[in-house]
Design an enzyme around this catalytic site. Sequence first.
Site, PDB file in Angstrom:
ATOM      1  N   HIS A   1      36.203  13.504 -13.797  1.00 35.17           N
ATOM      2  CA  HIS A   1      36.124  14.808 -13.689  1.00 35.17           C
ATOM      3  C   HIS A   1      35.578  15.485 -14.882  1.00 35.17           C
ATOM      4  O   HIS A   1      35.630  14.684 -16.009  1.00 35.17           O
ATOM      5  CB  HIS A   1      37.811  15.227 -13.483  1.00 35.17           C
ATOM      6  CG  HIS A   1      37.922  14.987 -11.889  1.00 35.17           C
ATOM      7  ND1 HIS A   1      39.134  15.745 -11.135  1.00 35.17           N
ATOM      8  CD2 HIS A   1      37.252  14.346 -10.975  1.00 35.17           C
ATOM      9  CE1 HIS A   1      39.228  15.098 -10.118  1.00 35.17           C
ATOM     10  NE2 HIS A   1      38.247  14.593  -9.837  1.00 35.17           N
TER      11      HIS A   1
ATOM     12  N   GLU B   1      37.047  17.419 -17.359  1.00 32.84           N
ATOM     13  CA  GLU B   1      38.038  17.239 -18.411  1.00 32.84           C
ATOM     14  C   GLU B   1      38.117  15.770 -18.910  1.00 32.84           C
ATOM     15  O   GLU B   1      37.987  15.902 -20.095  1.00 32.84           O
ATOM     16  CB  GLU B   1      39.311  17.727 -17.755  1.00 32.84           C
ATOM     17  CG  GLU B   1      39.774  18.841 -17.482  1.00 32.84           C
ATOM     18  CD  GLU B   1      39.500  18.913 -15.747  1.00 32.84           C
ATOM     19  OE1 GLU B   1      39.997  19.942 -15.150  1.00 32.84           O
ATOM     20  OE2 GLU B   1      38.611  18.405 -15.402  1.00 32.84           O
TER      21      GLU B   1
ATOM     22  N   TRP C   1       3.627  34.317   5.857  1.00 30.59           N
ATOM     23  CA  TRP C   1       4.383  34.563   4.469  1.00 30.59           C
ATOM     24  C   TRP C   1       4.608  36.029   4.474  1.00 30.59           C
ATOM     25  O   TRP C   1       3.725  36.850   4.388  1.00 30.59           O
ATOM     26  CB  TRP C   1       3.554  34.055   3.184  1.00 30.59           C
ATOM     27  CG  TRP C   1       3.713  32.561   3.290  1.00 30.59           C
ATOM     28  CD1 TRP C   1       2.235  31.960   2.916  1.00 30.59           C
ATOM     29  CD2 TRP C   1       4.887  31.609   3.056  1.00 30.59           C
ATOM     30  NE1 TRP C   1       2.611  30.394   2.928  1.00 30.59           N
ATOM     31  CE2 TRP C   1       3.909  30.396   3.098  1.00 30.59           C
ATOM     32  CE3 TRP C   1       5.771  31.356   3.382  1.00 30.59           C
ATOM     33  CZ2 TRP C   1       4.526  29.175   3.248  1.00 30.59           C
ATOM     34  CZ3 TRP C   1       6.618  30.384   3.509  1.00 30.59           C
ATOM     35  CH2 TRP C   1       6.018  29.230   3.410  1.00 30.59           C
TER      36      TRP C   1
ATOM     37  N   GLU D   1      17.838  28.586   8.070  1.00 31.49           N
ATOM     38  CA  GLU D   1      16.420  29.212   7.901  1.00 31.49           C
ATOM     39  C   GLU D   1      15.882  29.150   9.274  1.00 31.49           C
ATOM     40  O   GLU D   1      15.414  28.318   9.765  1.00 31.49           O
ATOM     41  CB  GLU D   1      15.456  28.675   6.920  1.00 31.49           C
ATOM     42  CG  GLU D   1      16.138  28.668   5.529  1.00 31.49           C
ATOM     43  CD  GLU D   1      15.051  28.258   4.371  1.00 31.49           C
ATOM     44  OE1 GLU D   1      13.868  28.114   4.925  1.00 31.49           O
ATOM     45  OE2 GLU D   1      15.336  28.151   3.336  1.00 31.49           O
TER      46      GLU D   1
ATOM     47  N   SER E   1      14.813  34.496  15.146  1.00 22.98           N
ATOM     48  CA  SER E   1      15.534  35.496  15.706  1.00 22.98           C
ATOM     49  C   SER E   1      16.693  35.268  16.392  1.00 22.98           C
ATOM     50  O   SER E   1      17.730  35.997  16.478  1.00 22.98           O
ATOM     51  CB  SER E   1      14.421  36.689  16.464  1.00 22.98           C
ATOM     52  OG  SER E   1      15.185  37.600  16.955  1.00 22.98           O
TER      53      SER E   1
END
Length: 392
Positions: free
Chosen positions: A54, A56, A186, A311, A314
């Site tokens: 981790h 720490e 695009w 992604e 509709s």
Amino acid sequence: MPLTPQDDRYLARALDLACDAAGLASPNPTVGCVLARGETIVGEGAHLYDARDHAEIAALKQAAALGHKVSGATAYVTLEPCSHHGRTGPCADALIAAGIARCVVATVDPNPLVSGAGLAKLRAANIDVAVAAPQSPLAQQGRRLNDAFAHFIQHHRPFVTLKAALSVDGMLAPPPASRTATAPHWVTGTAARANAQHLRHGSDAILTGIGTVLADNPSLTDRTGLPRRRALLRVVLDSELRTPLDSGLVTSAAKDLLILCSSDAPADRESALRARNAEVLRIPSDGYGHLELAAALNALAERNILSVLVEAGSSLNASLLRADLVDKLVLYYAERELGVDGIPFAAGYDSPYSLQQRLTHATHTSFPSDITPNAEDVRVTGYLHDPWTTIP
């Protein structure tokens, strides 16, 4: 007691370390740690899942390797030190054993079973503990780094971000009759699209529907070039297994493509896809020819997929929103119109502008457009469900 300017500076450094490790910690939280004595940093580190340590422990090891004294130092940690045994021992115990005098954290652990226990351990050892105010910029940054972990640990379901590029009139694409077959259209410019790649990099999986696969032939890859611990899992909802064998997804499959289908999808199609390195998983349908979206997310949760970027087209956008399965929205708007005959953001659902009114923690960012002259693309980001809501 409020944090001092020095506290803010070192906690910001710990957050930078965590950001640099993004994509390398999942399914664990992303965490950074700085150990400082006065004005001197004696050790720092971030959690990398494959390295086990981790943040720490990584910082303590660096301090030891450099010959720096840790006793009496302050630990700045982006997430509350753990108090339980997992793959490693409790970080709270390690900090206590190292003799630190103070610990400053950006936010508490979102796990309801252990939240606050690490801080309590430190306080019981007479270590001064300070937590950034929940609404402060540093606390918010610490939380945003681990939205997916916070959501998953509390709800046992992936954190779902829906991303879409839209015209100013809320359309995803022009009418189908005006488009070139299997070619993307695009809407936004290069800068906005490059920014969207970082959403992919920060996600464990990317999800789309068969309609988008057939219309756009997308690759759905992480093109940032940044390192990640596990490959971006590309997931397609394809009830009848219509994904073309010569599609970009299938021809590039390298154990990173998962196609979810119905129980009665053709067995020969499954065999052909599997022969091309795609994984196929049958999940329940809703009785109307559509896959159960909750079942799809549950299947991903079983694979320790903490975050999913959608992604899609509709229809799938609308289905996810109606089912209340979208947690975060990222909408990129271009300064152009596609007209009333264009493909809407979410068929039969609220307009994206109405949806924006429900967002919390909303932000706006602009990008220069190279598609529409003298125009900007605008990104709107916000939450439909805050994954940290139950955390103080």
